[in-house]
Design a protein around this motif. Sequence first.
Motif, PDB file in Angstrom:
ATOM      1  N   TRP A   1       5.662  -1.202  -7.360  1.00 49.34           N
ATOM      2  CA  TRP A   1       5.478  -2.456  -6.628  1.00 49.34           C
ATOM      3  C   TRP A   1       6.632  -3.425  -6.811  1.00 49.34           C
ATOM      4  CZ3 TRP A   1       5.232  -6.692  -9.801  1.00 49.34           C
ATOM      5  CH2 TRP A   1       4.903  -6.470 -11.145  1.00 49.34           C
TER       6      TRP A   1
ATOM      7  N   SER B   1       0.804  -1.224   0.000  1.00 49.29           N
ATOM      8  CA  SER B   1       0.000   0.000   0.000  1.00 49.29           C
ATOM      9  C   SER B   1       0.834   1.268   0.000  1.00 49.29           C
ATOM     10  CB  SER B   1      -0.943   0.014   1.207  1.00 49.29           C
ATOM     11  OG  SER B   1      -1.951  -0.951   1.042  1.00 49.29           O
TER      12      SER B   1
ATOM     13  N   ARG C   1       3.837   1.621  -1.611  1.00 53.50           N
ATOM     14  CA  ARG C   1       4.886   1.603  -2.651  1.00 53.50           C
ATOM     15  C   ARG C   1       4.585   2.597  -3.774  1.00 53.50           C
ATOM     16  NH1 ARG C   1       5.673  -4.876  -3.418  1.00 53.50           N
ATOM     17  NH2 ARG C   1       5.821  -5.381  -1.193  1.00 53.50           N
ATOM     18  N   PHE C   2       3.443   3.221  -3.757  1.00 54.02           N
ATOM     19  CA  PHE C   2       3.089   4.288  -4.700  1.00 54.02           C
ATOM     20  C   PHE C   2       3.365   3.903  -6.144  1.00 54.02           C
ATOM     21  CE2 PHE C   2       3.492   6.063  -0.536  1.00 54.02           C
ATOM     22  CZ  PHE C   2       2.321   6.796  -0.442  1.00 54.02           C
ATOM     23  N   GLY C   3       2.905   2.727  -6.505  1.00 54.09           N
ATOM     24  CA  GLY C   3       3.005   2.290  -7.890  1.00 54.09           C
ATOM     25  C   GLY C   3       4.267   1.503  -8.188  1.00 54.09           C
TER      26      GLY C   3
END
Lengths: 326, 121
Positions: free
Chosen positions: A242, A236, A238-240
């Motif tokens: 991943w 949640s 990692r702001f994209g």
Amino acid sequence: MDVPAALSALAPRLSHAATTATGVRRLSGGASQETWAFDLDDGTPLILRRRPSGGSMSAAALPLSTEAALLAAVAPRGVPAPEVIHVCEPGDGLGEAYVMRRLSGETLGKRIVRDEAFAAIRPGLARRCGEVLAAIHTTPLEGLPPLNVSDAAGELARYETVYRQSGARRPVFEAAFRWLEERAPPPLERPMLVHGDFRNGNLMVSPQAGLVGVLDWELAHLGDPAEDLGWICVNSWRFGEWRRPVGGFGDYQDLLDGYAIAGGEPVSLGRLLFWQALGSLKWGVMCLMMYASFATGVDSSIERAMIGRRASETEIDLVLLMEQAA
Amino acid sequence: MITHPTAVELTEALAGVEAGPPGDARAAFIARVADNARATLEREAALGPAAEAAAVGRLRILLAREGDFETLNAELCARLRDGRLTPLDPAVLAHLKASALDQLAIDQPSYWGVAALQALR
């Protein structure tokens, strides 16, 4: 409560050259605490943390004097943390509060993970997080204020109770509770100081200096150090990004290497992944809890309603972790 | 199918949103959340019925019994809780994965966890 007036009266005790506080502004505030930024007229930038008058203290949150004592205990160990200047007394007229130096840097995870300005420091950031966590976890416990003790099985049980009370029927959470229960590491013989909320949002990062401040110590407790190592890897935050499990900026091995080199007792990837999965499950249950404050009318805002719809992001992440384990 | 909050609750919350003063950061944030809620409701209206029908179809086979979504979903929860079904059972995981993907397509289609899951062979 007139916070600006009380801070101005306090100013000479915060810095010898100061006579008043300027630019007093509220930064954020929940039910359990407020954060204010201000400057002294000699140019010193400061932060006030205080419990709002009549504010409810959430069951988990520490007394602010404990938070201040922890900041003071970890700073000499090389943990980047704001320096506490003053713990307020009743005569200060600010209630339960303390004053610390204001650091400059970025806390928004999206910027730290994606902005070009942070490109140069990102490659070393996960390792640095490992080093800092080792310094936190190896803090001697003698002299620390009283802290809660928790372990994996206890945390699972606590969150399962909250989930049951929510009335939700979510098969992914049912599966995750049973899956993690079987794999819960036993309690440590000697629990260690754990930050409890070490993740993007609570890490202040400078484009030049890297990690300059570990903030928000209100969930600190004694427990399993792998809890902190897993929490910063929850998808949640990692702001994209991943593919970079550590906060969207690094790899597991960078974090674990930094941890070991700085004197942390080695933690296996498997143990970290257990806590990462428990972290996703906890965040999912927290989304349901925040929704509950909407459903019960405590906070009827659209924001509180919509956060409930973030529980499904943790279900995706838990399914992935279970598939990888199967 | 989706609860916490249901579409009805989201619609009610939207009705309570008031426009704030221009330039106010908090009001601008709330306006963005409200836009997001409207988009979520549109996706739920478009995708929800098919997602629920698909879930019922999978659950009938997985549980070998009939019933509507609420009944079957509650039964799955009960069997996972008491151990009659195990978390890593491939048939269970296949259903959980399909359901999670369908719900996220409604709740938060841009969430990067979808890409992470789809990258797994």
